[in-house]
Design an enzyme around this catalytic site. Structure first.
Site, mmCIF file in Angstrom:
data_model
loop_
_atom_site.group_PDB
_atom_site.id
_atom_site.type_symbol
_atom_site.label_atom_id
_atom_site.label_comp_id
_atom_site.label_asym_id
_atom_site.label_seq_id
_atom_site.Cartn_x
_atom_site.Cartn_y
_atom_site.Cartn_z
ATOM 1 N N GLN A 121 0.824 -1.204 0.000
ATOM 2 C CA GLN A 121 0.000 0.000 0.000
ATOM 3 C C GLN A 121 0.867 1.267 0.000
ATOM 4 O OE1 GLN A 121 -0.716 -1.263 4.597
ATOM 5 N NE2 GLN A 121 -2.273 0.065 3.743
ATOM 6 N N GLU A 205 -8.330 5.339 6.213
ATOM 7 C CA GLU A 205 -8.128 4.478 7.383
ATOM 8 C C GLU A 205 -7.878 5.282 8.651
ATOM 9 O OE1 GLU A 205 -5.326 0.715 8.856
ATOM 10 O OE2 GLU A 205 -4.686 1.948 7.168
#
Length: 270
Positions: A121, A205
């Protein structure tokens, strides 16, 4: 009398220095970040107010997570080889009634939903502390911690393209392009824990520092445009992806939608 007054002044001064101001809190966070304290985690599912769907197939019905909000494509192993998306860097705000330091992170990645062994990521953290905001551009191959890209500047309103590419299940690249400044950075991984290549995701997130979720910032809306995932047979968009809303303490804090090649993640908590 003089001694008593002097003692009161000393105690007041000590108390003033003991209360961390926004600059101090931000400096402490930057120090923790430099030490690799930031870490993303696989999706942590929680029961939601709506019935969850079978995670083995993509659906437009929401699932709920304590740390992820966004959209995830789900397929069999060795499917997704690359994921990309472009977003405008938001100006984070403290949630209603909140004080202190609050953060969130926007990123694209491979795996972390139905496969939690590893996540490839890259993205941008955004943090607010009082009247100050800061940004960190980073790359990560979970379960290792995230690391900052050096010399890559980010400001509110910048247009960022984030791309991850798995050249194998244990290696790949993470790339960020700042279209507003013309900067581009990339990191190459090798010898990492194996990906399943089952998931392609576009996520905002609530990440961890020191094994705890950070207090969550209000980011307004982050929209990933040009969202696509590459497979061995071509590229696909986020249409039909599983939608994930972020829920904490029994309250749903986001509203996620997918339209065409865009994934929109709105903070609705306050």
């Amino acid at each position: 009398m003089f001694a008593s007054a002097l003692l009161c002044q000393v105690l007041l001064a000590t108390a003033a220095f003991a209360i961390p101001n926004s600059r101090t809190r931000l400096a402490e966070r930057v120090a923790r970040r430099a030490a690799g304290a930031h870490q993303s985690h696989p999706k942590q599912s929680v029961p939601g107010p709506l019935t969850e769907v079978d995670s083995t197939s993509n659906a437009t019905h929401p699932e709920f997570s304590s740390n992820w909000a966004g959209a995830v494509l789900v397929a069999g192993s060795n499917t997704y080889k690359t994921v990309t998306g472009t977003f405008t860097v938001p100006t984070p705000r403290e949630p209603s009634g909140g004080s202190g330091t609050h953060s969130a992170s926007a990123w694209v990645g491979i795996d972390g939903d139905t496969c939690g062994n590893a996540i490839l990521q890259t993205g941008v953290d955004f943090t607010v502390s009082g009247s100050r905001v800061s940004y960190d551009a980073w790359y990560e191959w979970f379960p290792s911690a995230a690391f900052d890209f050096s010399g890559f500047t980010v400001h509110a309103g910048d247009s960022i393209t984030a791309t991850v590419t798995a050249t194998s299940t244990t290696g790949g690249t993470a790339t960020l392009i700042n279209h507003s400044t013309g900067q581009q950075v990339s990191h190459t991984f090798s010898g990492q824990p194996a990906l399943c290549e089952q998931n392609a995701e576009w996520i905002v997130e609530d990440f961890e520092e020191g094994s705890e979720l950070v207090p969550l910032a209000n980011w307004g809306t982050v929209t990933f445009t040009g969202a696509s995932a590459g497979t061995s047979s071509g590229s696909v968009g986020p249409s039909g992806a599983t939608i994930i809303d972020l829920e904490q303490n029994g309250k749903v804090l986001t509203s996620v939608s997918v339209s065409g090649s865009s994934v929109s993640v709105e903070y609705t908590g306050s």
